[in-house]
Enzyme design. Structure first.
Site, PDB file in Angstrom:
ATOM      1  N   ASP A 273      37.307  48.976  35.186  1.00  0.00           N
ATOM      2  CA  ASP A 273      38.379  48.123  35.712  1.00  0.00           C
ATOM      3  C   ASP A 273      39.568  48.185  34.764  1.00  0.00           C
ATOM      4  OD1 ASP A 273      39.997  45.684  36.311  1.00  0.00           O
ATOM      5  OD2 ASP A 273      38.375  45.296  37.728  1.00  0.00           O
TER       6      ASP A 273
ATOM      7  N   GLN B  58      42.503  41.041  45.623  1.00  0.00           N
ATOM      8  CA  GLN B  58      43.623  41.911  45.254  1.00  0.00           C
ATOM      9  C   GLN B  58      43.586  43.272  45.936  1.00  0.00           C
ATOM     10  OE1 GLN B  58      43.667  42.258  40.965  1.00  0.00           O
ATOM     11  NE2 GLN B  58      43.495  40.058  40.704  1.00  0.00           N
TER      12      GLN B  58
ATOM     13  N   HIS C 249      34.431  46.266  46.938  1.00  0.00           N
ATOM     14  CA  HIS C 249      34.004  46.693  45.601  1.00  0.00           C
ATOM     15  C   HIS C 249      33.153  45.619  44.964  1.00  0.00           C
ATOM     16  CE1 HIS C 249      37.995  44.780  45.365  1.00  0.00           C
ATOM     17  NE2 HIS C 249      37.574  44.226  44.237  1.00  0.00           N
TER      18      HIS C 249
HETATM   19  P1  AMP Z   1      39.654  41.764  43.545  1.00  0.00           P
HETATM   20  O1  AMP Z   1      40.223  42.523  44.732  1.00  0.00           O
HETATM   21  O2  AMP Z   1      40.174  40.365  43.453  1.00  0.00           O
HETATM   22  O3  AMP Z   1      38.149  41.821  43.506  1.00  0.00           O
HETATM   23  O4  AMP Z   1      40.160  42.486  42.235  1.00  0.00           O
HETATM   24  C1  AMP Z   1      40.445  43.873  42.201  1.00  0.00           C
HETATM   25  C2  AMP Z   1      40.073  44.452  40.845  1.00  0.00           C
HETATM   26  O5  AMP Z   1      40.505  45.804  40.835  1.00  0.00           O
HETATM   27  C3  AMP Z   1      40.746  43.754  39.657  1.00  0.00           C
HETATM   28  O6  AMP Z   1      39.758  43.414  38.682  1.00  0.00           O
HETATM   29  C4  AMP Z   1      41.705  44.825  39.129  1.00  0.00           C
HETATM   30  O7  AMP Z   1      41.838  44.787  37.723  1.00  0.00           O
HETATM   31  C5  AMP Z   1      41.041  46.121  39.577  1.00  0.00           C
HETATM   32  N1  AMP Z   1      41.968  47.228  39.750  1.00  0.00           N
HETATM   33  C6  AMP Z   1      43.101  47.244  40.485  1.00  0.00           C
HETATM   34  N2  AMP Z   1      43.688  48.457  40.419  1.00  0.00           N
HETATM   35  C7  AMP Z   1      42.900  49.226  39.628  1.00  0.00           C
HETATM   36  C8  AMP Z   1      42.973  50.574  39.170  1.00  0.00           C
HETATM   37  N3  AMP Z   1      43.979  51.394  39.516  1.00  0.00           N
HETATM   38  N4  AMP Z   1      41.977  51.030  38.365  1.00  0.00           N
HETATM   39  C9  AMP Z   1      40.964  50.220  38.015  1.00  0.00           C
HETATM   40  N5  AMP Z   1      40.835  48.946  38.418  1.00  0.00           N
HETATM   41  C10 AMP Z   1      41.799  48.445  39.206  1.00  0.00           C
END
Ligand code: AMP
Ligand code: ZN
Length: 132
Positions: free
Chosen positions: A30, A89, A94
């Site tokens: 992450d 987000q 995931h």
């Molecule tokens: P959520 O959708 O709330 O479960 O959170 C999405 C997760 O994806 C967060 O912990 C972000 O830090 C992570 N994230 C978003 N973009 C990336 C990326 N390009 N590479 C790795 N992790 C990511």
């Protein structure tokens, strides 16, 4: 999904630090970790919500998560491995896999109260149903 950051990672258009990959799944670090080692497991098929994924994808996701959790527990200095599904987000299902130390958890979710003693029953009735 053209605008999905995780689909771009799967395609190789956006970089990531991979920890596991097979034909159908990818796990990577992450980018905004809440603990050292925080990683994400994703199916390569784009589906936004876990509840909309097919059962096979869900079963395999959790079997893989279980294997990764053992690897985390055995190789990182953590007391336990937390997993979570949020999806606030990034609209691509995931599983967060987070090595944790005892007493280092994020603050617990704030506790709320129901407005009346019956309201908790009303909520339970709304959720209750038939699971096939
Ligand atoms: P959520 O959708 O709330 O479960 O959170 C999405 C997760 O994806 C967060 O912990 C972000 O830090 C992570 N994230 C978003 N973009 C990336 C990326 N390009 N590479 C790795 N992790 C990511
Ligand atoms: Zn996607």
């Amino acid at each position: 999904m053209d605008n999905c950051i995780f689909c771009k990672i799967i395609k190789g258009d956006v970089p990531c630090i991979k920890i596991y990959e097979d034909d159908n799944f990818l796990a990577f670090m992450d980018i905004y970790p809440v603990a050292k080692g925080h990683a994400l497991l994703i199916p390569k098929k784009h589906v936004e919500w876990m509840q909309d994924c097919d059962d096979d994808t869900i079963s395999k996701s959790f079997v893989l998560t279980k294997k990764l959790m053992s690897q985390f527990k055995n190789n990182l200095s953590c007391d336990f491995v937390q997993i979570g599904v949020v999806g606030e987000q990034v609209p691509h299902f995931h599983i967060h896999i987070i090595p944790q130390k005892n007493n280092h958890l994020l603050p617990r979710w704030p506790i709320i109260s129901y407005d009346t003693p019956d309201e908790i029953i009303e909520y339970a009735k709304k959720i209750q149903g038939h699971i096939e």
